[in-house]
Design a protein around this motif. Sequence first.
Motif, PDB file in Angstrom:
ATOM      1  N   PHE A 154       0.811  -1.207   0.000  1.00  0.00           N
ATOM      2  CA  PHE A 154       0.000   0.000   0.000  1.00  0.00           C
ATOM      3  C   PHE A 154       0.849   1.263   0.000  1.00  0.00           C
ATOM      4  O   PHE A 154       1.971   1.280   0.517  1.00  0.00           O
ATOM      5  CB  PHE A 154      -0.931   0.013   1.218  1.00  0.00           C
TER       6      PHE A 154
ATOM      7  N   ALA B 173       0.345   0.843   5.559  1.00  0.00           N
ATOM      8  CA  ALA B 173      -0.758   0.130   6.223  1.00  0.00           C
ATOM      9  C   ALA B 173      -0.281  -1.094   6.984  1.00  0.00           C
ATOM     10  O   ALA B 173      -0.863  -2.169   6.890  1.00  0.00           O
ATOM     11  CB  ALA B 173      -1.836  -0.253   5.195  1.00  0.00           C
ATOM     12  N   LEU B 174       0.785  -0.946   7.745  1.00  0.00           N
ATOM     13  CA  LEU B 174       1.257  -2.055   8.576  1.00  0.00           C
ATOM     14  C   LEU B 174       0.363  -2.181   9.802  1.00  0.00           C
ATOM     15  O   LEU B 174      -0.334  -1.243  10.171  1.00  0.00           O
ATOM     16  CB  LEU B 174       2.701  -1.805   9.001  1.00  0.00           C
ATOM     17  N   PHE B 175       0.394  -3.375  10.437  1.00  0.00           N
ATOM     18  CA  PHE B 175      -0.430  -3.579  11.622  1.00  0.00           C
ATOM     19  C   PHE B 175       0.302  -3.051  12.850  1.00  0.00           C
ATOM     20  O   PHE B 175       1.333  -3.610  13.235  1.00  0.00           O
ATOM     21  CB  PHE B 175      -0.751  -5.061  11.793  1.00  0.00           C
ATOM     22  N   PRO B 176      -0.228  -2.012  13.474  1.00  0.00           N
ATOM     23  CA  PRO B 176       0.504  -1.394  14.585  1.00  0.00           C
ATOM     24  C   PRO B 176       0.605  -2.296  15.813  1.00  0.00           C
ATOM     25  O   PRO B 176       1.483  -2.081  16.644  1.00  0.00           O
ATOM     26  CB  PRO B 176      -0.304  -0.129  14.902  1.00  0.00           C
ATOM     27  N   HIS B 177      -0.257  -3.309  15.935  1.00  0.00           N
ATOM     28  CA  HIS B 177      -0.227  -4.142  17.135  1.00  0.00           C
ATOM     29  C   HIS B 177       0.709  -5.334  16.983  1.00  0.00           C
ATOM     30  O   HIS B 177       0.833  -6.137  17.903  1.00  0.00           O
ATOM     31  CB  HIS B 177      -1.639  -4.616  17.482  1.00  0.00           C
TER      32      HIS B 177
ATOM     33  N   PHE C 232       1.714 -12.402   8.817  1.00  0.00           N
ATOM     34  CA  PHE C 232       0.253 -12.296   8.913  1.00  0.00           C
ATOM     35  C   PHE C 232      -0.484 -13.164   7.884  1.00  0.00           C
ATOM     36  O   PHE C 232      -1.321 -13.996   8.239  1.00  0.00           O
ATOM     37  CB  PHE C 232      -0.169 -10.831   8.760  1.00  0.00           C
ATOM     38  N   GLY C 233      -0.138 -12.965   6.618  1.00  0.00           N
ATOM     39  CA  GLY C 233      -0.833 -13.696   5.548  1.00  0.00           C
ATOM     40  C   GLY C 233      -0.645 -15.198   5.667  1.00  0.00           C
ATOM     41  O   GLY C 233      -1.566 -15.979   5.398  1.00  0.00           O
TER      42      GLY C 233
ATOM     43  N   ARG D 196      -0.094 -16.861   8.464  1.00  0.00           N
ATOM     44  CA  ARG D 196      -0.876 -17.349   9.604  1.00  0.00           C
ATOM     45  C   ARG D 196      -2.346 -17.496   9.234  1.00  0.00           C
ATOM     46  O   ARG D 196      -3.003 -18.444   9.641  1.00  0.00           O
ATOM     47  CB  ARG D 196      -0.747 -16.389  10.791  1.00  0.00           C
ATOM     48  N   VAL D 197      -2.856 -16.537   8.467  1.00  0.00           N
ATOM     49  CA  VAL D 197      -4.249 -16.637   8.036  1.00  0.00           C
ATOM     50  C   VAL D 197      -4.435 -17.909   7.218  1.00  0.00           C
ATOM     51  O   VAL D 197      -5.441 -18.594   7.327  1.00  0.00           O
ATOM     52  CB  VAL D 197      -4.668 -15.394   7.213  1.00  0.00           C
TER      53      VAL D 197
ATOM     54  N   ARG E 157       5.833  -8.173   3.540  1.00  0.00           N
ATOM     55  CA  ARG E 157       4.550  -8.715   3.976  1.00  0.00           C
ATOM     56  C   ARG E 157       3.701  -9.159   2.797  1.00  0.00           C
ATOM     57  O   ARG E 157       2.950 -10.137   2.892  1.00  0.00           O
ATOM     58  CB  ARG E 157       3.797  -7.646   4.792  1.00  0.00           C
ATOM     59  N   ALA E 158       3.801  -8.425   1.695  1.00  0.00           N
ATOM     60  CA  ALA E 158       3.013  -8.799   0.515  1.00  0.00           C
ATOM     61  C   ALA E 158       3.686  -9.941  -0.241  1.00  0.00           C
ATOM     62  O   ALA E 158       3.048 -10.914  -0.618  1.00  0.00           O
ATOM     63  CB  ALA E 158       2.831  -7.590  -0.394  1.00  0.00           C
TER      64      ALA E 158
END
Lengths: 346, 276
Positions: free
Chosen positions: A82, A86-90, A99-100, A102-103, A147-148
Amino acid sequence: MENIVSLNDVAVTFDGETILNKINLDIRDKEFVTLLGPSGCGKTTTLRIIGGFLKPDSGDVMFEGKRINDLPPYKRNVNTVFQKYALFPHLNVFENIAFGLRVKKLSEDEIKTRVGEMLKLVNLSGFEKRNIQNLSGGQQQRVAIARALVNRPKVLLLDEPLGALDLKLRKEMQTELKNMQQSLEITFIYVTHDQEEALTMSDTVVVMKDGNILQVGAPVDIYNEPKNAFVADFIGESNILDGIMLRDRLVQFCGHEFECVDSGFGENTFVDVVIRPEDITLAPPENQKIKGIVRSVTFKGVHYEMVVDTADFSWLIHSTRAAQVDSEVGISFGPDDIHIMHKMEG
Amino acid sequence: MKKNKGLIQKLTAAPYLVWMAVFVIVPLIMVAYFAFVTDGGEITAEYIKEAGQYGGIFWRSVWMAAVATVICLIISYPVAYILSRMEVKIQSTMLMLVMLPMWMNFLLRTYAWMTLLGNEGVINSLLGLIGLGPFKMLNTQGAVVLGMVYNYIPYMILPLYSVMVKIDGSVLEAAQDLGCGRLKTVVRVVVPLSLPGIMSGITMVFVPAISTFVISRMLGGGGNLLIGDLIEMQFLGNAYNPNLGAAISLVLMVMVLIIMTVMRQFDTGDDERVLL
Ligand SMILES: Nc1ncnc2c1ncn2[C@@H]1O[C@H](COP(=O)(O)OP(=O)(O)OP(=O)(O)O)[C@@H](O)[C@H]1O
Ligand SMILES: [Mg+2]
């Protein structure tokens, strides 16, 4: 080669304003395609349509020959870097990249290896546990790319992914990205408004303006044969003059007639005349049709950039030799340095 | 320069500290004093022991406040989420609608529920028209919980909303991009990011709910008294006994403190706490 993504007559309007004007675009598999254009021309909007975040008002979005207008983003084999990361701050660096995976419920071992590989690729090994907020803009951008990419999508959408990097890192990442694209054999759809970046990285460049696609082609073709003055100017600095095509191979501008190599424009047609700064040579003023006064000389590393004012035009000239400021010079170019273009409608 | 700044900070904090001392510390000390010291001036644990006799009421209060808090959370979470994703222009209007009932007097609102829930109330009359009821709704625990939920739900929605509006839409898009459907996006991204809001919402509903007094008497009848009622009776009612009242208050405070501390353990977020 077959098309992996196609946009057919895709139109988008926001609040009655046309953002994309029935654009058509075919993107071949494993290709590095760059969308190039000034701010607000609809590059991000085009990516969002391919990513599935925006539905076109009309037209079809095709993926491997299937219409995917109604397919939500999470079902598309496409990942996005992006524009604003748009990274996940948590989550920390490792978990952001993971992330991807794990999903998709991959095994812990596989996640570890793949994230590790990615971290190495984007030069962030050792940053696994770091908090996202404590990273520099460039580091965040690289996390976003990792991440992508870690999901190995068929198509990767990148929205100005190198915008926050300094020149040196930017050059390095350009090479890295290009290598990744080639070794992973992924289609890259890359957005930038940096024409040099577009020319050096892409297989195909798509020049956009005001929601229209002006020209699609290989970098060399676009550079050498821009379709109109806008493309010529955007793809590299240019001198653009108003001219009249008197007949085939004869054009008039700056009050003089010049021989050129273009034909097929009819007689006495208004045209744009484009002359690249590097195609101009400075000559003694005596026997030149166009003469002017050197206004400024700027050293640009490889060449000097000079501005020469004539009665009705300010010329941009690139040369390895500098002229004297305030001196009178002649402007010289050959017939094949003159590019004749149709005036743009509107 | 730095020292100077520190001094200014200390000076500006002074009024606040005085305020804290007068309205927080002093009352706390007074409560503790009354709870442990008899009228004759002797130190005693009698009152605390006596407060222990009301364990049943304590338990009921905790239970009902907890149920009300959970219901508030379940209702408020989707409401706050949807609200936070609306267009900015609509958001403020919708937020006003959420706040609107709060502008009405608290007693009035609760009276309204009495007329709605009573045996001859609006709801039972309507049900009577189609041959149902009357159902006993007033003077039940359910009615008390309903009253709590109704009165305190804005205090759940607001902190949730204020945390959720800060979640950037592009982060949610990133989650979708990486394979999350709607529900997974909420579970994996929205919930962790709104945890501070959940915690302060729970606090802001649970604490007033556990010490509620009027609601329970109006909607719960005589049989569903809560700690709040008990305390009130010790200070203002027939059972006049300020020492016992102070002791019960103290026990209640300690309980709330323990419960809140335990809750905080779940909150891993080291980011800013939401104060509203
Ligand atoms: N959600 C929206 N609502 C209204 N207008 C929008 C919306 N999103 C984009 N636009 C408008 O659409 C146009 C194209 O936007 P877009 O983001 O695609 O531009 P861009 O080419 O990516 O520009 P930049 O290089 O600045 O990122 C802009 O004029 C923008 O204001
Ligand atoms: Mg953009």
